[in-house]
Design a protein around this motif. Sequence first.
Motif, mmCIF file in Angstrom:
data_model
loop_
_atom_site.group_PDB
_atom_site.id
_atom_site.type_symbol
_atom_site.label_atom_id
_atom_site.label_comp_id
_atom_site.label_asym_id
_atom_site.label_seq_id
_atom_site.Cartn_x
_atom_site.Cartn_y
_atom_site.Cartn_z
ATOM 1 N N ILE A 106 0.840 -1.194 0.000
ATOM 2 C CA ILE A 106 0.000 0.000 0.000
ATOM 3 C C ILE A 106 0.876 1.245 0.000
ATOM 4 O O ILE A 106 1.698 1.454 0.898
ATOM 5 N N LEU A 107 0.705 2.065 -1.043
ATOM 6 C CA LEU A 107 1.288 3.398 -1.089
ATOM 7 C C LEU A 107 0.192 4.361 -0.643
ATOM 8 O O LEU A 107 -0.815 4.514 -1.329
ATOM 9 N N LEU A 108 0.368 4.973 0.513
ATOM 10 C CA LEU A 108 -0.648 5.887 1.051
ATOM 11 C C LEU A 108 -0.170 7.326 0.907
ATOM 12 O O LEU A 108 0.890 7.695 1.413
ATOM 13 N N THR A 109 -0.955 8.131 0.216
ATOM 14 C CA THR A 109 -0.648 9.552 0.105
ATOM 15 C C THR A 109 -1.661 10.357 0.898
ATOM 16 O O THR A 109 -2.835 10.008 0.975
ATOM 17 N N THR A 110 -1.178 11.433 1.501
ATOM 18 C CA THR A 110 -2.032 12.386 2.191
ATOM 19 C C THR A 110 -1.585 13.785 1.809
ATOM 20 O O THR A 110 -0.504 13.965 1.243
ATOM 21 N N GLY A 111 -2.408 14.781 2.166
ATOM 22 C CA GLY A 111 -2.095 16.130 1.724
ATOM 23 C C GLY A 111 -1.673 17.097 2.800
ATOM 24 O O GLY A 111 -1.318 18.233 2.495
ATOM 25 N N THR A 112 -1.713 16.685 4.070
ATOM 26 C CA THR A 112 -1.401 17.611 5.151
ATOM 27 C C THR A 112 -0.309 17.060 6.063
ATOM 28 O O THR A 112 -0.113 15.846 6.156
ATOM 29 N N VAL A 113 0.359 17.968 6.740
ATOM 30 C CA VAL A 113 1.413 17.581 7.679
ATOM 31 C C VAL A 113 0.831 16.777 8.835
ATOM 32 O O VAL A 113 1.412 15.785 9.288
ATOM 33 N N THR A 114 -0.340 17.187 9.329
ATOM 34 C CA THR A 114 -0.959 16.475 10.454
ATOM 35 C C THR A 114 -1.330 15.046 10.084
ATOM 36 O O THR A 114 -1.157 14.122 10.891
ATOM 37 N N SER A 115 -1.835 14.842 8.867
ATOM 38 C CA SER A 115 -2.184 13.483 8.454
ATOM 39 C C SER A 115 -0.934 12.630 8.276
ATOM 40 O O SER A 115 -0.937 11.430 8.571
ATOM 41 N N ALA A 116 0.164 13.244 7.810
ATOM 42 C CA ALA A 116 1.425 12.500 7.680
ATOM 43 C C ALA A 116 1.922 12.051 9.053
ATOM 44 O O ALA A 116 2.403 10.925 9.218
ATOM 45 N N ASN A 117 1.805 12.923 10.047
ATOM 46 C CA ASN A 117 2.198 12.561 11.408
ATOM 47 C C ASN A 117 1.321 11.434 11.950
ATOM 48 O O ASN A 117 1.795 10.540 12.662
ATOM 49 N N LEU A 118 0.047 11.481 11.616
ATOM 50 C CA LEU A 118 -0.873 10.437 12.046
ATOM 51 C C LEU A 118 -0.493 9.094 11.435
ATOM 52 O O LEU A 118 -0.482 8.061 12.115
ATOM 53 N N VAL A 119 -0.174 9.080 10.151
ATOM 54 C CA VAL A 119 0.248 7.845 9.481
ATOM 55 C C VAL A 119 1.505 7.297 10.140
ATOM 56 O O VAL A 119 1.624 6.088 10.381
ATOM 57 N N ARG A 120 2.430 8.177 10.451
ATOM 58 C CA ARG A 120 3.682 7.745 11.078
ATOM 59 C C ARG A 120 3.423 7.100 12.441
ATOM 60 O O ARG A 120 4.048 6.103 12.801
ATOM 61 N N SER A 121 2.474 7.635 13.194
ATOM 62 C CA SER A 121 2.246 7.130 14.551
ATOM 63 C C SER A 121 1.368 5.882 14.585
ATOM 64 O O SER A 121 1.543 5.031 15.445
ATOM 65 N N ARG A 122 0.431 5.759 13.632
ATOM 66 C CA ARG A 122 -0.544 4.665 13.735
ATOM 67 C C ARG A 122 -0.344 3.541 12.720
ATOM 68 O O ARG A 122 -0.748 2.412 12.964
ATOM 69 N N LEU A 123 0.237 3.856 11.570
ATOM 70 C CA LEU A 123 0.414 2.813 10.560
ATOM 71 C C LEU A 123 1.867 2.365 10.417
ATOM 72 O O LEU A 123 2.135 1.285 9.888
ATOM 73 N N ALA A 124 2.781 3.212 10.853
ATOM 74 C CA ALA A 124 4.204 2.847 10.934
ATOM 75 C C ALA A 124 4.681 2.127 9.678
ATOM 76 O O ALA A 124 4.690 2.700 8.590
ATOM 77 N N ASP A 125 5.068 0.833 9.819
ATOM 78 C CA ASP A 125 5.648 0.091 8.698
ATOM 79 C C ASP A 125 4.617 -0.609 7.822
ATOM 80 O O ASP A 125 4.981 -1.358 6.921
ATOM 81 N N GLU A 126 3.323 -0.372 8.067
ATOM 82 C CA GLU A 126 2.296 -1.074 7.298
ATOM 83 C C GLU A 126 2.116 -0.488 5.901
ATOM 84 O O GLU A 126 1.588 -1.154 5.012
ATOM 85 N N VAL A 127 2.494 0.766 5.703
ATOM 86 C CA VAL A 127 2.314 1.415 4.406
ATOM 87 C C VAL A 127 3.577 2.173 4.025
ATOM 88 O O VAL A 127 4.447 2.426 4.855
ATOM 89 N N ILE A 128 3.641 2.538 2.753
ATOM 90 C CA ILE A 128 4.647 3.482 2.261
ATOM 91 C C ILE A 128 3.936 4.824 2.197
ATOM 92 O O ILE A 128 2.917 4.949 1.514
ATOM 93 N N HIS A 129 4.431 5.825 2.907
ATOM 94 C CA HIS A 129 3.753 7.118 2.887
ATOM 95 C C HIS A 129 4.514 8.123 2.037
ATOM 96 O O HIS A 129 5.742 8.237 2.112
ATOM 97 N N GLN A 130 3.757 8.846 1.220
ATOM 98 C CA GLN A 130 4.279 9.972 0.448
ATOM 99 C C GLN A 130 3.234 11.082 0.494
ATOM 100 O O GLN A 130 2.028 10.822 0.652
ATOM 101 N N TYR A 131 3.691 12.327 0.349
ATOM 102 C CA TYR A 131 2.738 13.416 0.164
ATOM 103 C C TYR A 131 2.175 13.329 -1.254
ATOM 104 O O TYR A 131 2.907 13.007 -2.194
ATOM 105 N N VAL A 132 0.887 13.626 -1.380
ATOM 106 C CA VAL A 132 0.248 13.517 -2.693
ATOM 107 C C VAL A 132 0.825 14.572 -3.633
ATOM 108 O O VAL A 132 1.027 15.723 -3.243
ATOM 109 N N PRO A 133 1.135 14.201 -4.876
ATOM 110 C CA PRO A 133 1.644 15.203 -5.818
ATOM 111 C C PRO A 133 0.558 16.204 -6.198
ATOM 112 O O PRO A 133 -0.636 15.881 -6.185
ATOM 113 N N LEU A 134 0.975 17.399 -6.519
ATOM 114 C CA LEU A 134 0.032 18.405 -6.984
ATOM 115 C C LEU A 134 -0.646 17.937 -8.269
ATOM 116 O O LEU A 134 -0.054 17.199 -9.063
#
Length: 459
Positions: A106-134
């Motif tokens: 799962i490649l999970l993209t989000t658009g905000t800093v707060t959502s990125a922090n949430l992914v880091r704290s709750r999903l950790a190694d379960e997904v690959i996180h990137q900020y969504v491209p414009l």
Amino acid sequence: MSNRRVYHIDGGHHASGANTVSKISARLALAGYRAAGITLYPLVGPYLAYRAMKGKEDRTRKLERLGYASLARPRGPLIWVHAASVGETIAIMPMIRELRRREVHILLTTGTVTSANLVRSRLADEVIHQYVPLDLKFPIKRFIAYWKPDACITAESEIWPTTIAELARRRIPQIRVNARISDRSFDRWRNRSSIAEAIFGRMALVIAQSDLDAERFRDLGAWPVITSGNLKSDTDPPPCDEALLASYRKQIGSRRTWAAISTFDGEEKAAATVHKALKPKNGQLTILVPRHPDRADAVEEMLKEAGLTVARRSRNDVVTPETDVFLGDSIGEMGLYLRLTEIAFVGRSLTNEGGQNPLEPAMLGCAVLSGPHVQNFRDAYQHLVRKGAARIVKDVEMLAKAVHYLMINDLARVKMIDSGHDAMEEMRGALSKTIKALEPYVNPLTVSARLQPKAAAVR
């Protein structure tokens, strides 16, 4: 409601001609949108720098917004999942975990800093996180070419025409889950029906929150569309630090409390008015949680001008018997604030239109109050009100009366809380319906993943 066109025998030529003109106009409008993006592309750098200065972008990861990857793509099938911000991210976490059990990356993209922090704290190694491209041609093409997703799943309501077009060009299935569309957005799209059909018609599947949302997506050209219910009803309650919770409960002691959460401009002033009206009777503590914590300084100033004593969570202020308002200006601690009370007013409903999610306070044992403007969560509120778990108040005076009544009437408050638990149980099931609908797209990827040799990530 339906967008089917009926052609009479004597008017078929004219109807067909009008239809052709509409399609050409839609193509020209979308081409103009893409061209504008290309023209403005040189300004993207300064734009991102400005947002980073305001704290709205991660300075160290700005290139991700331009489609440049900061992590390696793993070998094997990969699904791109997008959630705009915190609410959408929380809603799809159980779905993501179900997909991961099927051995798909799962490649999970989000658009905000707060959502990125949430992914880091709750999903950790379960997904690959990137900020969504414009939603611009070059970043999107760069992003898709690198990650090569086998499918794209988007949550709720965001529509990005360039992204949709680029995915369609590569025949990558686009699926919308927990889909909803507000009254205002639907009217806007319906007035541009040809453009809507050119966009929504490219979706492989729409899984809508409600029957009304489903009908609206069909009217705008999406097919097939099914109804699942709201994924937020299948999420776990927001967590909290138990030691911190115990500490604040000790500080609050036996005082009565109520909370105004997810508030917008004007609603904090309403909460202050309610507090001042009820303080002589109840001596209560008001817990105030603005939807955007960056407004906390202005909110605190307003409260102090109203003669109220404020303790702020971000400063680790102690809540004393003299504290009027506990200002919850931290991120990701809604679970803490809701566990400190049994009465919760949910904002963006009294002075702003649309409403906010009432399901979290209901599942955490709060009697729910709301203003009348709850269009974005219409189904959830209808169910909670019907079960007796929520009450709609029309103005500040009615809100004050409702808070006071629930504070002094234990039986009424407990009845609403119990009704909320019952309502939440009845609303569950959206996750299983969503996963079942996704199986035709996911199962082949699971088979492919199991046939893949175990290897390191590749670039």
